[in-house]
Scaffold this active site. Structure first.
Site, mmCIF file in Angstrom:
data_model
loop_
_atom_site.group_PDB
_atom_site.id
_atom_site.type_symbol
_atom_site.label_atom_id
_atom_site.label_comp_id
_atom_site.label_asym_id
_atom_site.label_seq_id
_atom_site.Cartn_x
_atom_site.Cartn_y
_atom_site.Cartn_z
ATOM 1 C CE1 TYR A 71 -5.396 -11.937 5.077
ATOM 2 C CE2 TYR A 71 -4.770 -13.745 3.642
ATOM 3 C CZ TYR A 71 -4.821 -12.386 3.914
ATOM 4 O OH TYR A 71 -4.315 -11.495 2.999
ATOM 5 N N GLY A 120 0.811 -1.203 0.000
ATOM 6 C CA GLY A 120 0.000 0.000 0.000
ATOM 7 C C GLY A 120 0.846 1.254 0.000
#
Length: 299
Positions: free
Chosen positions: A172, A23
């Site tokens: 997850y 990111g």
């Protein structure tokens, strides 16, 4: 699909999970193209540092501290974006969580496991809150960072707290399955609006920082993999693929699952419209919004 150097001057990008890993690198690369990037993350100092990198690269923007594990913080983030900007060209859901042990959050009297909340419900709510701005700015894009591990996920809407034995990878995986189902359903619901929605699998990125809070065996395996040549994907390459999908994807690409630079077929459950609708409706109920998207400009 290749990353180009086309300008993004005048474009507004909201990028969650922008203070570390792919990111942060993606934010800088978007800045290099002249984009205005709204970066979000939990750590104020890292956020400020990431914003400096965007500006030094030639872009602009702002850092908004937001812990997306708190849905009120997600709503506040959306408020900041709407108050500050009159358009939104790209919404990138990149924030992610993996935990070594079960943690739950109370949502209206119902316990919901935290990984599912952060990885799926927070993007769902933020999209709902900003979709009108995206539509008003069309052509616009939504990108959701998913994972190939979605294929092993099991999503039982009757057990959102994971009351049975907790497994970090399973938790997850089910959140990433939810990401893919949500993205395909979102693309269908946005058909004809000029807003596309696609899921992105960056590959196994040992240096992303995602696995720092996961189980000890998995954390150790990731650290070992990070030291081995030709294992996994670098942070830089993972970020490059994310930027390519956010900025350079064909205008008609929507509802796709992209791994690296190539479109791939996701798990068959992504094509189950009834399954997708059940997840959508349950998600809307949990975060307290109507099930239909508000596809009109706010007054």
């Amino acid at each position: 699909m290749d990353e180009t150097t086309g300008t993004m001057a005048g474009k507004i990008v909201v990028l969650t999970g922008a203070t570390s890993g792919i990111g942060r690198v993606a934010a800088r690369r978007l800045g290099e193209r002249g984009a205005t990037v709204v970066l979000t993350g939990r750590d104020r100092e890292r956020g400020r540092a990431a914003l400096r990198e965007v500006r030094e690269a030639g872009g602009d923007g702002r850092f908004v501290r937001a812990d997306v594990a708190d849905l009120d913080a997600v709503r506040s983030l959306a408020d900041v974006v709407r108050e500050r900007y009159d358009r939104l060209d790209v919404l990138v859901h990149n924030a992610a969580l993996s935990l070594s042990s079960r943690r739950t959050v109370d949502l209206g009297g119902r316990a919901v496991e935290a990984v599912f909340l952060v990885n799926h419900l927070a993007p769902f709510l933020l999209t709902y809150e900003l979709v009108d701005l995206l539509v008003a700015s069309a052509p616009a894009r939504v990108v959701v960072t998913a994972s190939s591990v979605h294929r092993r996920g099991e999503l039982a809407l009757s057990d959102l707290a994971l009351d049975d034995e907790y497994d970090a990878l399973d938790a997850y995986a089910r959140s990433k399955l939810a990401n893919v189902l949500f993205t395909v359903e979102l693309a269908d619901r946005l058909a004809g609006t000029g807003v596309t929605a696609n899921a992105y699998h960056p590959g196994f990125v040992p240096g992303s920082g995602l696995y720092r809070d996961t189980s000890l065996p998995l954390s150790l395996a990731v650290r070992l993999a990070a030291r081995l040549p030709f294992v996994g994907t670098s942070v830089a390459e993972g970020a490059a693929g994310l930027v390519a999908l956010a900025a350079d994807a064909p205008a008609d690409l929507t509802g796709a699952y992209v791994a690296g630079r190539s479109r791939e077929t996701p798990d068959d459950r992504a094509h189950d419209a009834a399954r997708r609708e059940r997840l959508w409706n349950a998600s809307a109920d949990l975060v307290g919004v109507p099930r239909a998207l508000p596809l009109r400009e706010r007054g």
